[in-house]
Design an enzyme around this catalytic site. Structure first.
Site, PDB file in Angstrom:
ATOM      1  N   CYS A 145      -6.554  16.296   4.187  1.00 43.31           N
ATOM      2  CA  CYS A 145      -7.194  16.206   2.875  1.00 43.31           C
ATOM      3  C   CYS A 145      -8.324  15.175   2.915  1.00 43.31           C
ATOM      4  O   CYS A 145      -8.081  13.978   2.787  1.00 43.31           O
ATOM      5  CB  CYS A 145      -6.159  15.832   1.806  1.00 43.31           C
ATOM      6  SG  CYS A 145      -6.858  15.694   0.148  1.00 43.31           S
ATOM      7  N   CYS A 148      -8.764  13.083  -0.194  1.00 43.96           N
ATOM      8  CA  CYS A 148      -7.750  12.038  -0.363  1.00 43.96           C
ATOM      9  C   CYS A 148      -8.018  10.862   0.572  1.00 43.96           C
ATOM     10  O   CYS A 148      -7.892   9.704   0.187  1.00 43.96           O
ATOM     11  CB  CYS A 148      -6.356  12.569  -0.024  1.00 43.96           C
ATOM     12  SG  CYS A 148      -5.955  14.140  -0.797  1.00 43.96           S
ATOM     13  N   ASP A 149      -8.360  11.150   1.815  1.00 45.07           N
ATOM     14  CA  ASP A 149      -8.341  10.111   2.849  1.00 45.07           C
ATOM     15  C   ASP A 149      -9.718   9.709   3.375  1.00 45.07           C
ATOM     16  O   ASP A 149      -9.834   8.710   4.085  1.00 45.07           O
ATOM     17  CB  ASP A 149      -7.492  10.600   4.039  1.00 45.07           C
ATOM     18  CG  ASP A 149      -6.058  10.888   3.633  1.00 45.07           C
ATOM     19  OD1 ASP A 149      -5.559  10.190   2.731  1.00 45.07           O
ATOM     20  OD2 ASP A 149      -5.450  11.812   4.203  1.00 45.07           O
TER      21      ASP A 149
HETATM   22  P1  FAD Z   1       3.981  19.099  -4.598  1.00 47.39           P
HETATM   23  O1  FAD Z   1       3.596  17.685  -4.391  1.00 47.39           O
HETATM   24  O2  FAD Z   1       3.438  20.118  -3.672  1.00 47.39           O
HETATM   25  O3  FAD Z   1       5.567  19.134  -4.571  1.00 47.39           O
HETATM   26  C1  FAD Z   1       6.312  20.262  -4.829  1.00 47.39           C
HETATM   27  C2  FAD Z   1       7.729  19.939  -4.409  1.00 47.39           C
HETATM   28  O4  FAD Z   1       8.650  20.721  -5.156  1.00 47.39           O
HETATM   29  C3  FAD Z   1       8.040  20.317  -2.961  1.00 47.39           C
HETATM   30  O5  FAD Z   1       7.527  19.413  -2.050  1.00 47.39           O
HETATM   31  C4  FAD Z   1       9.557  20.336  -2.986  1.00 47.39           C
HETATM   32  O6  FAD Z   1      10.061  19.017  -2.830  1.00 47.39           O
HETATM   33  C5  FAD Z   1       9.842  20.844  -4.408  1.00 47.39           C
HETATM   34  N1  FAD Z   1      10.242  22.251  -4.348  1.00 47.39           N
HETATM   35  C6  FAD Z   1       9.570  23.292  -3.765  1.00 47.39           C
HETATM   36  N2  FAD Z   1      10.281  24.425  -3.864  1.00 47.39           N
HETATM   37  C7  FAD Z   1      11.417  24.111  -4.545  1.00 47.39           C
HETATM   38  C8  FAD Z   1      12.547  24.856  -4.950  1.00 47.39           C
HETATM   39  N3  FAD Z   1      12.682  26.161  -4.651  1.00 47.39           N
HETATM   40  N4  FAD Z   1      13.538  24.213  -5.612  1.00 47.39           N
HETATM   41  C9  FAD Z   1      13.433  22.896  -5.915  1.00 47.39           C
HETATM   42  N5  FAD Z   1      12.379  22.134  -5.532  1.00 47.39           N
HETATM   43  C10 FAD Z   1      11.383  22.731  -4.861  1.00 47.39           C
HETATM   44  N6  FAD Z   1      -3.836  14.117  -3.856  1.00 47.39           N
HETATM   45  C11 FAD Z   1      -4.503  13.145  -4.493  1.00 47.39           C
HETATM   46  O7  FAD Z   1      -4.887  13.336  -5.652  1.00 47.39           O
HETATM   47  N7  FAD Z   1      -4.756  11.941  -3.902  1.00 47.39           N
HETATM   48  C12 FAD Z   1      -4.339  11.645  -2.638  1.00 47.39           C
HETATM   49  O8  FAD Z   1      -4.609  10.555  -2.110  1.00 47.39           O
HETATM   50  C13 FAD Z   1      -3.613  12.647  -1.942  1.00 47.39           C
HETATM   51  N8  FAD Z   1      -3.181  12.420  -0.679  1.00 47.39           N
HETATM   52  C14 FAD Z   1      -2.474  13.392  -0.044  1.00 47.39           C
HETATM   53  C15 FAD Z   1      -2.011  13.117   1.245  1.00 47.39           C
HETATM   54  C16 FAD Z   1      -1.294  14.076   1.915  1.00 47.39           C
HETATM   55  C17 FAD Z   1      -0.781  13.764   3.314  1.00 47.39           C
HETATM   56  C18 FAD Z   1      -1.018  15.341   1.303  1.00 47.39           C
HETATM   57  C19 FAD Z   1      -0.216  16.387   2.036  1.00 47.39           C
HETATM   58  C20 FAD Z   1      -1.488  15.613   0.045  1.00 47.39           C
HETATM   59  C21 FAD Z   1      -2.220  14.642  -0.654  1.00 47.39           C
HETATM   60  N9  FAD Z   1      -2.720  14.872  -1.920  1.00 47.39           N
HETATM   61  C22 FAD Z   1      -3.380  13.890  -2.590  1.00 47.39           C
HETATM   62  C23 FAD Z   1      -2.525  16.164  -2.597  1.00 47.39           C
HETATM   63  C24 FAD Z   1      -1.342  16.043  -3.585  1.00 47.39           C
HETATM   64  O9  FAD Z   1      -0.245  15.512  -2.894  1.00 47.39           O
HETATM   65  C25 FAD Z   1      -1.001  17.399  -4.159  1.00 47.39           C
HETATM   66  O10 FAD Z   1      -2.138  17.971  -4.757  1.00 47.39           O
HETATM   67  C26 FAD Z   1       0.101  17.279  -5.205  1.00 47.39           C
HETATM   68  O11 FAD Z   1       1.215  16.581  -4.697  1.00 47.39           O
HETATM   69  C27 FAD Z   1       0.550  18.660  -5.658  1.00 47.39           C
HETATM   70  O12 FAD Z   1       1.531  18.474  -6.624  1.00 47.39           O
HETATM   71  P2  FAD Z   1       2.505  19.628  -7.071  1.00 47.39           P
HETATM   72  O13 FAD Z   1       3.026  19.185  -8.388  1.00 47.39           O
HETATM   73  O14 FAD Z   1       1.889  20.943  -6.952  1.00 47.39           O
HETATM   74  O15 FAD Z   1       3.756  19.560  -6.100  1.00 47.39           O
END
Ligand code: FAD
Ligand code: NDP
Length: 346
Positions: A145, A148-149
């Protein structure tokens, strides 16, 4: 079998923002945070990173894990019931929706829970390439990302590489050009997949260089604990010629996999597997099923955009429940394209 008005599935910023709004609206939400669902700890993608510097309210940055713990506490504070289990199966064909977990289902395949409304916030995973050296230098030079980084000091005025030929690769390369001394995009084919306008912009960018027919084969770096990457081994796909280049940053832009397994075949997905939501809303093709976060967003995929869409999902679910489940969401597949009628079961 237990019944709830609304269930949130997921544990990232989208899920917790939805839960905070739903619990403050006294809808007693239940949030299934997953048990290593999709290989990620409860708390989602941010649990896999160090400092988050672009989430408002934290002028000095905040650890990804810490930010998610705070969101979890805030959900609980207002009465969200958080269950540390993965939803393994869901039936969205009629209301109340039925869901099954890994351990707490009833006898004779009875679902663990039913709900009048469901918010899907299962997120997405950035694809990785599993190159030799990738595990060692992940987050010590390698990132999935750039937004992000990219601004961290280790990349300032250093040669950076991006892998991928799509819009993300083009956008990330031009973003990184603000920080690196140069940005080289490695494209495995002889052409970019990116849209014409993005491709033209990338190719004309004075600090970006595109190397076609080239793949990375190894990440090389300092041989010490927490050592940084310093070089990349790359290979021509035409004549297999290898070279080792100076590289202090490597950004993967090879696509994401939205966590859609639960709802595949039940709600409308786009050609890349993202849940289709009506633009500007969280409405999916199934009334009563709302989606937020990265599972429905292939463009921005940020913590703050996930949180924002979680708020939208909660407000729309609240309205849906208040109206007795008679909202009529229509999902536009593409602008001006077909509409999906409400579930006839309603
Ligand atoms: P996610 O964070 O994708 O989490 C969803 C979670 O739901 C899954 O991980 C799992 O734990 C749970 N889940 C999935 N399926 C099921 C199921 N069937 N039953 C129960 N639970 C389940 N964004 C920024 O804005 N700033 C940053 O600095 C940043 N740094 C990042 C660094 C890294 C290494 C990564 C990988 C991403 C980064 N991002 C950053 C992006 C950010 O993390 C994502 O955009 C954000 O977390 C997405 O949120 P989400 O709510 O879609 O769920
Ligand atoms: P894409 O799937 O479009 O592109 C992924 C790229 O990674 C492709 O060029 C692909 O190569 C390459 N790739 C995949 N696997 C490998 C591998 N193992 N080794 C080397 N290269 C690999 O993903 P994006 O994230 O770029 O875009 C997703 C969607 O989001 C698209 O619809 C895009 O238009 C949209 N988007 C739009 C933006 C904008 O308009 N500004 C910004 C970002 C995304 P190959 O081409 O050979 O298959």
């Amino acid at each position: 079998m237990v019944h709830s008005q609304v269930v949130v599935i997921g544990s990232g910023p989208g899920a917790h923002t939805a839960a905070i709004y739903l619990s403050r609206a006294e809808l007693s939400p239940v949030l299934y945070e997953g048990m290593l669902a999709n290989g990620t700890a409860a708390g989602g993608q941010l649990t896999t990173t160090t400092d988050v510097e672009n989430f408002p309210g934290f002028p000095d940055g905040v650890g990804g894990q810490e930010l998610m713990e705070k969101m979890r506490k805030q959900s609980e504070r207002f009465g969200t019931e958080i269950i540390t289990e993965t939803i393994s199966r869901i039936d969205l064909s009629q209301r109340p929706f039925k869901m099954w977990t890994e351990w707490s289902d009833g006898p004779n395949d009875a679902p663990a829970r039913t709900a009048d409304a469901v918010i899907i916030a299962t997120g997405a995973n950035a694809r990785r390439l599993n190159l030799p050296g990738e595990e060692t230098y992940w987050q010590n030079g390698i990132s999935a990302c750039a937004v992000c980084d990219g601004a961290v000091p280790i990349f300032r005025n250093k040669p950076l590489y991006v892998i991928g030929g799509g819009d993300s690769a083009a956008e990330e390369a031009m973003f990184l050009a603000k920080y690196g001394s140069s940005v080289t995009v490695l494209v495995r084919k002889d052409k970019l997949r990116a849209s014409k306008v993005m491709a033209e912009r990338l190719l004309a960018h004075p600090k970006c260089n595109v190397r076609f027919n080239t793949v990375a084969t190894e990440v090389i770096g300092e041989n010490r604990p927490n050592g940084l990457m310093t070089h990349l081994r790359i290979k021509s796909t035409i004549d297999d010629k290898e070279e080792i280049v100076d590289a202090n940053g490597l950004f993967y832009a090879v696509g994401h996999d939205p966590a859609n397994a639960l709802v595949k075949g039940q709600v409308k997905l786009d050609e890349d597997g993202y849940i289709v939501t009506q633009p500007g809303t969280s409405f999916t093709s199934v009334p009563g099923v709302f989606a937020c976060g990265d599972v429905q967003d292939k463009r921005y995929r940020q913590a703050i955009t996930s949180a924002g869409s979680g708020c939208v999902a909660a407000l729309e679910a609240e309205k849906f429940l208040a109206e007795g489940g008679h909202s009529e969401p229509k999902v536009e597949v593409e602008s001006g394209a077909a509409e999906y009628k409400s579930n006839p079961a309603l």
